[in-house]
Design an enzyme around this catalytic site. Structure first.
Site, short mmCIF file in Angstrom:
data_model
loop_
_atom_site.label_atom_id
_atom_site.label_comp_id
_atom_site.label_asym_id
_atom_site.label_seq_id
_atom_site.Cartn_x
_atom_site.Cartn_y
_atom_site.Cartn_z
N ASN A 52 7.63 -9.15 -3.12
CA ASN A 52 8.22 -8.79 -1.64
C ASN A 52 8.02 -9.76 -0.68
OD1 ASN A 52 8.81 -7.24 0.45
ND2 ASN A 52 7.66 -5.47 0.06
N HIS B 175 0.76 9.00 -2.53
CA HIS B 175 0.35 8.39 -0.94
C HIS B 175 0.60 9.64 -0.07
CE1 HIS B 175 1.43 4.15 -2.42
NE2 HIS B 175 0.40 4.41 -3.02
N ARG C 91 -3.92 9.76 -2.61
CA ARG C 91 -4.30 8.49 -1.64
C ARG C 91 -4.02 8.90 -0.37
NH1 ARG C 91 -1.63 2.50 -0.82
NH2 ARG C 91 -0.87 3.59 0.77
N TYR D 82 -1.93 -0.43 8.14
CA TYR D 82 -1.35 -0.42 6.76
C TYR D 82 -1.21 0.97 6.18
CZ TYR D 82 -0.83 -0.20 1.72
OH TYR D 82 -0.47 0.28 0.58
N ASP E 110 -7.16 3.26 0.32
CA ASP E 110 -6.78 1.79 0.15
C ASP E 110 -7.36 1.13 1.37
OD1 ASP E 110 -5.76 -0.52 -0.34
OD2 ASP E 110 -3.78 -0.01 -0.75
N HIS F 259 -6.71 -2.07 1.64
CA HIS F 259 -5.82 -3.10 1.78
C HIS F 259 -6.55 -4.66 2.19
CE1 HIS F 259 -1.39 -4.07 2.17
NE2 HIS F 259 -1.37 -3.27 1.21
N GLU G 143 -9.74 1.55 -2.83
CA GLU G 143 -9.26 0.43 -3.14
C GLU G 143 -9.02 -0.83 -2.49
OE1 GLU G 143 -5.20 2.24 -4.25
OE2 GLU G 143 -4.05 0.48 -3.66
N GLU H 192 -4.93 -5.87 -6.81
CA GLU H 192 -3.23 -5.84 -6.71
C GLU H 192 -2.88 -7.38 -6.31
OE1 GLU H 192 -2.55 -2.40 -3.80
OE2 GLU H 192 -1.46 -3.81 -2.50
N ARG I 269 -6.93 -3.16 -10.92
CA ARG I 269 -5.92 -2.84 -10.53
C ARG I 269 -4.86 -3.76 -10.46
NH1 ARG I 269 -4.11 0.32 -7.41
NH2 ARG I 269 -3.15 -0.79 -6.00
N HIS J 281 -1.52 -1.56 -10.21
CA HIS J 281 -0.72 -1.40 -8.93
C HIS J 281 0.80 -0.86 -9.33
CE1 HIS J 281 1.08 -3.69 -5.21
NE2 HIS J 281 0.40 -2.46 -4.71
N ASP K 90 7.55 -1.46 -4.03
CA ASP K 90 8.22 -2.86 -4.10
C ASP K 90 8.10 -3.80 -5.21
OD1 ASP K 90 5.54 -3.46 -3.58
OD2 ASP K 90 5.83 -4.54 -1.79
N GLU L 157 -0.87 4.38 -9.93
CA GLU L 157 -0.33 4.51 -8.83
C GLU L 157 1.25 4.62 -9.02
OE1 GLU L 157 -0.26 2.21 -4.48
OE2 GLU L 157 -0.35 1.18 -6.07
N TRP M 220 -3.30 -8.04 6.63
CA TRP M 220 -2.60 -6.95 6.68
C TRP M 220 -3.10 -5.74 5.99
CZ3 TRP M 220 1.54 -5.08 3.32
CH2 TRP M 220 2.38 -3.97 3.72
O1 EZ4 Z 1 1.12 -3.01 0.15
O2 EZ4 Z 1 3.03 -3.52 -2.61
O3 EZ4 Z 1 -1.52 0.12 -3.29
N1 EZ4 Z 1 -0.69 -0.24 -2.90
C1 EZ4 Z 1 -0.35 -0.97 -2.01
C2 EZ4 Z 1 1.25 -1.56 -1.62
C3 EZ4 Z 1 1.34 -2.78 -1.20
C4 EZ4 Z 1 2.69 -3.43 -1.45
C5 EZ4 Z 1 2.66 -5.07 -0.68
O4 EZ4 Z 1 3.85 -5.59 -1.18
O5 EZ4 Z 1 -1.23 -1.71 -1.51
O6 EZ4 Z 1 1.76 -0.67 -0.82
CO CO Z 2 -3.07 -1.10 -2.58
#
Ligand code: EZ4
Ligand code: CO
Length: 469
Positions: free
Chosen positions: A99, A184, A209, A221, A277, A279, A303, A329, A350, A379, A383, A406, A469
């Site tokens: 992505n 999610h 999640r 996020y 998550d 992130h 996560e 991921e 993951r 993961h 995307d 996931e 992010w």
């Molecule tokens: O943000 O795949 O757990 N899932 C994630 C995803 C990621 C995207 C980033 O390209 O964290 O939503």
């Molecule tokens: Co994630």
């Protein structure tokens, strides 16, 4: 045929250089020259790694005839790989989507990788993996590993089709009836997260999640900002030509998230499995505090707490909490997984099969994890394309130490271009018994949806500095 490998090593570098310039040749030199030509041409020695006769009894040898790269945007951008073979109608489909850097992977595949593959035996999956990983000298990185994953998936697809077996059979056969899945649930406030979670539970999910907007930090996020959860479903249509910038501050995040899970536990009861998550946004001591504060709510896992570079910092989180941890991921090297697994610093690994090198890489990660009682949680976002989701599930249902998967539901427009892939039922993912991975790509349909430049969002702190992010 077995060519005399020893000739090459005996010749040494001086012999090699000398031979290249010789005009009149004796018989023995002639045969040596053939070997030198082989070295100068392409990876001809690959044919010496064993019989190149078809592995399945009675089948003729197989060759790769073409590698087609399909870049398409049916709702969001995907890079698909189609590896064609000398057997009429036999091809493999893989996904090589990264992505925000799709065209870099497509160029790598088209300009650098495809010429190496034509004429090779597609059944040599491990050899091809090693050749594409170590061969370029410049190894690794997300672009190359995503390209390699796309090829790897396509080769497993070919091998399955050739054997007339689903890939999970080639990996050792079923170990479970299906792969426990999580979806999610995100919302602008606790009540909205609860509503989305309830809808998921009604749909059959056992694991959810949960992410919530943080007041003052709209768009954190995984949350819908000030849109409804439906309108915010991160599609390319919602994305700007240039990245959007979100705001993040750890203090309000660390205050709100434990309250969200206190609320959800109270409302949804003890049985639903809840996940969250981070992130990769937190510093070590922040992650330790969050994992500690979440303990009473018994998460399935927390996560990706930390940035992928800081593996040793997981020790700090472990010292402070029994909340199960998942990570990986953003890893794009097998070796990223090693310290976390062998020191049992996480409970779930993951990796993204599409970014770490496909099934060939994943089965090694899974095997290493098995030896240290770490489970998998590959993961599975929107995307990465359906062939990677299929690869996930083929591995999930054939290993002993699967944890959770996931997943996403792809919209009809994506499925018009890429058909097949895992199906959801009763909280679990499964694959059909179609030979190979079970996905196909409609190249004509793909043309209707040309690539559109799109970026993932970025984040900054209130003082303007860069934030993960
Ligand atoms: O943000 O795949 O757990 N899932 C994630 C995803 C990621 C995207 C980033 O390209 O964290 O939503
Ligand atoms: Co994630």
């Amino acid at each position: 045929m077995h060519k005399p490998l020893s000739n090459i090593s005996q010749m040494g570098r001086r012999g090699f250089l000398g031979l290249a310039g010789v005009a009149a040749l004796s018989d023995s030199l002639l045969s040596r020259k053939r070997v030198v030509r082989a070295l100068l041409a392409k990876d001809t020695l690959a044919e010496n790694t064993g019989s190149s006769a078809g592995s399945s009894r009675g089948l003729p040898p197989l060759k790769i005839t073409d590698v087609r790269v399909i870049v398409t945007c049916p709702d969001r951008n995907y890079v698909l790989v189609k590896v064609l073979t000398s057997e009429p109608g036999l091809y493999g489909v893989g996904d090589a989507t990264l992505n925000g850097r799709e065209l870099a992977v497509a160029a790598d595949l088209e300009q650098h990788i495809s010429p190496l593959l034509v004429d090779r035996d597609p059944e040599k999956i491990e050899d091809t993996w090693q050749y594409l990983y170590r061969g370029p000298y410049w190894r690794g990185g997300p672009v190359q590993m995503t390209a390699l994953a796309g090829i790897d998936s396509a080769l497993w697809d070919i091998k399955g089709k050739r054997a007339n077996m689903p890939v999970y059979q080639l990996l050792g056969g079923r170990t479970r009836a299906g792969a426990l899945a999580y979806t999610h649930a995100s919302g602008r406030n606790f009540g909205e997260v609860e509503d989305v979670a309830r809808r998921a539970l009604e749909r059959g999910f056992k694991c959810v999640r949960a992410q919530v907007a943080i007041p003052g930090l709209e768009g954190t996020y995984g949350t819908p900002g000030n849109k409804t959860p439906e309108a915010a479903a991160g599609r390319v249509a919602n994305m700007a030509e240039l990245p959007q910038t979100e705001l993040f501050e750890p203090a309000p995040y660390l205050r709100v998230v434990p309250r969200l899970f206190e609320y959800l536990r109270a409302k949804l009861g003890p049985e639903v499995e809840l996940l969250h998550d981070c992130h990769e946004k937190l510093d070590p001591i922040q992650a330790a505090r969050l994992a500690h504060d979440l303990e009473p709510y018994h998460l399935f896992f927390l996560e990706d707490c930390l940035r992928p570079e800081y593996k040793e910092s997981f020790r700090l989180i472990r010292e402070h909490s029994t909340t199960p941890l998942a990570m990986g991921e953003l890893f794009n090297s097998l070796w990223d997984c090693v310290p976390l697994i062998k020191e049992q610093l996480i409970d779930y690994i993951r990796c993204d099969l599409g970014h770490i090198g496909g099934i060939t890489a994943a089965r090694k990660v899974a095997a290493l994890a098995e030896l240290f009682q770490v489970r998998t949680a590959w993961h599975g976002p929107g995307d990465i394309g359906p062939p990677t989701h299929a690869a996930n599930v083929h591995v999930d249902i054939s290993i002993p130490n699967f944890g959770i998967q996931e997943m996403v539901f792809f919209p009809d427009v994506t499925r018009e271009v890429i058909s097949g892939g895992p199906e959801f039922k009763d909280g679990h993912m499964n694959v059909s018994d179609l030979p190979g991975l079970g996905c196909d790509v409609n190249e004509e349909a793909a043309k209707k949806y040309p690539y559109r430049r799109a970026y993932l969002p970025t984040a900054r702190r209130k003082d303007g500095s860069v934030q993960d992010w």
